[in-house]
Design a protein around this motif. Sequence first.
Motif, PDB file in Angstrom:
ATOM      1  N   CYS A 178       0.445  -1.461   0.043  1.00  0.00           N
ATOM      2  CA  CYS A 178      -0.053  -0.286  -0.270  1.00  0.00           C
ATOM      3  C   CYS A 178       1.236   0.839  -0.001  1.00  0.00           C
ATOM      4  O   CYS A 178       1.892   1.094   0.447  1.00  0.00           O
ATOM      5  CB  CYS A 178      -0.640   0.368   1.445  1.00  0.00           C
ATOM      6  SG  CYS A 178      -0.131  -0.295   2.823  1.00  0.00           S
ATOM      7  N   VAL A 179       0.756   2.153  -0.411  1.00  0.00           N
ATOM      8  CA  VAL A 179       0.817   3.895  -0.509  1.00  0.00           C
ATOM      9  C   VAL A 179      -0.313   4.654   0.118  1.00  0.00           C
ATOM     10  O   VAL A 179      -0.955   4.792  -0.003  1.00  0.00           O
ATOM     11  CB  VAL A 179       1.035   3.991  -2.225  1.00  0.00           C
ATOM     12  CG1 VAL A 179       1.255   5.500  -1.934  1.00  0.00           C
ATOM     13  CG2 VAL A 179       2.259   3.121  -2.287  1.00  0.00           C
ATOM     14  N   ARG A 180       0.364   5.798   1.051  1.00  0.00           N
ATOM     15  CA  ARG A 180      -0.789   6.129   2.096  1.00  0.00           C
ATOM     16  C   ARG A 180      -0.387   6.803   1.283  1.00  0.00           C
ATOM     17  O   ARG A 180       0.161   8.283   1.125  1.00  0.00           O
ATOM     18  CB  ARG A 180      -0.231   6.521   3.437  1.00  0.00           C
ATOM     19  CG  ARG A 180      -0.567   7.283   4.683  1.00  0.00           C
ATOM     20  CD  ARG A 180      -0.089   7.103   6.104  1.00  0.00           C
ATOM     21  NE  ARG A 180      -0.316   5.290   6.399  1.00  0.00           N
ATOM     22  CZ  ARG A 180      -1.574   4.894   6.615  1.00  0.00           C
ATOM     23  NH1 ARG A 180      -2.583   5.752   6.824  1.00  0.00           N
ATOM     24  NH2 ARG A 180      -2.085   4.420   7.168  1.00  0.00           N
ATOM     25  N   ALA A 181      -0.787   7.951   0.703  1.00  0.00           N
ATOM     26  CA  ALA A 181      -1.018   8.698  -0.253  1.00  0.00           C
ATOM     27  C   ALA A 181      -0.779  10.307   0.389  1.00  0.00           C
ATOM     28  O   ALA A 181      -0.190  11.456   0.113  1.00  0.00           O
ATOM     29  CB  ALA A 181      -2.003   8.546  -1.074  1.00  0.00           C
ATOM     30  N   GLY A 182      -1.458  10.306   1.808  1.00  0.00           N
ATOM     31  CA  GLY A 182      -1.101  11.911   2.945  1.00  0.00           C
ATOM     32  C   GLY A 182       0.589  12.211   2.910  1.00  0.00           C
ATOM     33  O   GLY A 182       0.730  12.895   3.497  1.00  0.00           O
ATOM     34  N   CYS A 183       1.319  11.029   2.638  1.00  0.00           N
ATOM     35  CA  CYS A 183       2.400  10.500   2.771  1.00  0.00           C
ATOM     36  C   CYS A 183       3.429  11.362   1.678  1.00  0.00           C
ATOM     37  O   CYS A 183       4.710  10.457   1.984  1.00  0.00           O
ATOM     38  CB  CYS A 183       2.819   9.663   4.180  1.00  0.00           C
ATOM     39  SG  CYS A 183       1.576   9.910   6.134  1.00  0.00           S
ATOM     40  N   CYS A 184       2.443  11.077   1.078  1.00  0.00           N
ATOM     41  CA  CYS A 184       3.455  11.140  -0.116  1.00  0.00           C
ATOM     42  C   CYS A 184       3.402  12.711  -1.138  1.00  0.00           C
ATOM     43  O   CYS A 184       2.315  13.403  -0.919  1.00  0.00           O
ATOM     44  CB  CYS A 184       3.182   9.863  -1.185  1.00  0.00           C
ATOM     45  SG  CYS A 184       3.874   8.577  -0.573  1.00  0.00           S
TER      46      CYS A 184
END
Length: 170
Positions: free
Chosen positions: A141-147
Amino acid sequence: MKRLLAVVDMQKDFIDGALGTKEAEAIVPAVRERIKEYLTAGDEVVFTLDTHEKDYMETMEGRKLPVPHCIRGTEGWELDSCLKDMPGKRFEKHTFGSMELAAYIKAGGYDRIELIGLCTDICVISNAMVIKAEVPETEICVRAGCCAGVTPKSHENALNAMKMCHIDVI
């Protein structure tokens, strides 16, 4: 559940240096908090470091992106000041995705991999795809708010592309 947090290229040149953006600056506190959550839970955290040499402008990347950045040993190559003392293995990478990181993940037998960092549309997506190819049955998964991406639009485009490749965007 064995989890790993991969913190991608949270280096000065991508935050407030040669290729920095206000969006990159804005995610630093959330990235720091996410790392602390993983460490507090006893989970593993690793970092990638975009690493170029003094001959950067003579490389393919240098010809296509003629902005020297993350030159080994410079201030811009360092992790952001609020992250550089955090524990975790460091993976220097000389291109967008790290084959060394993917192999490390495969050997580690993780159940879940989470990626955060910079830039969503270049190195985060590249590492997510390399990892997905190496461990296709592992939850990624990729955490959008930390990218953050090069632009907000390219950030969103990368998140949508990853969704299509069965990488969860949270």
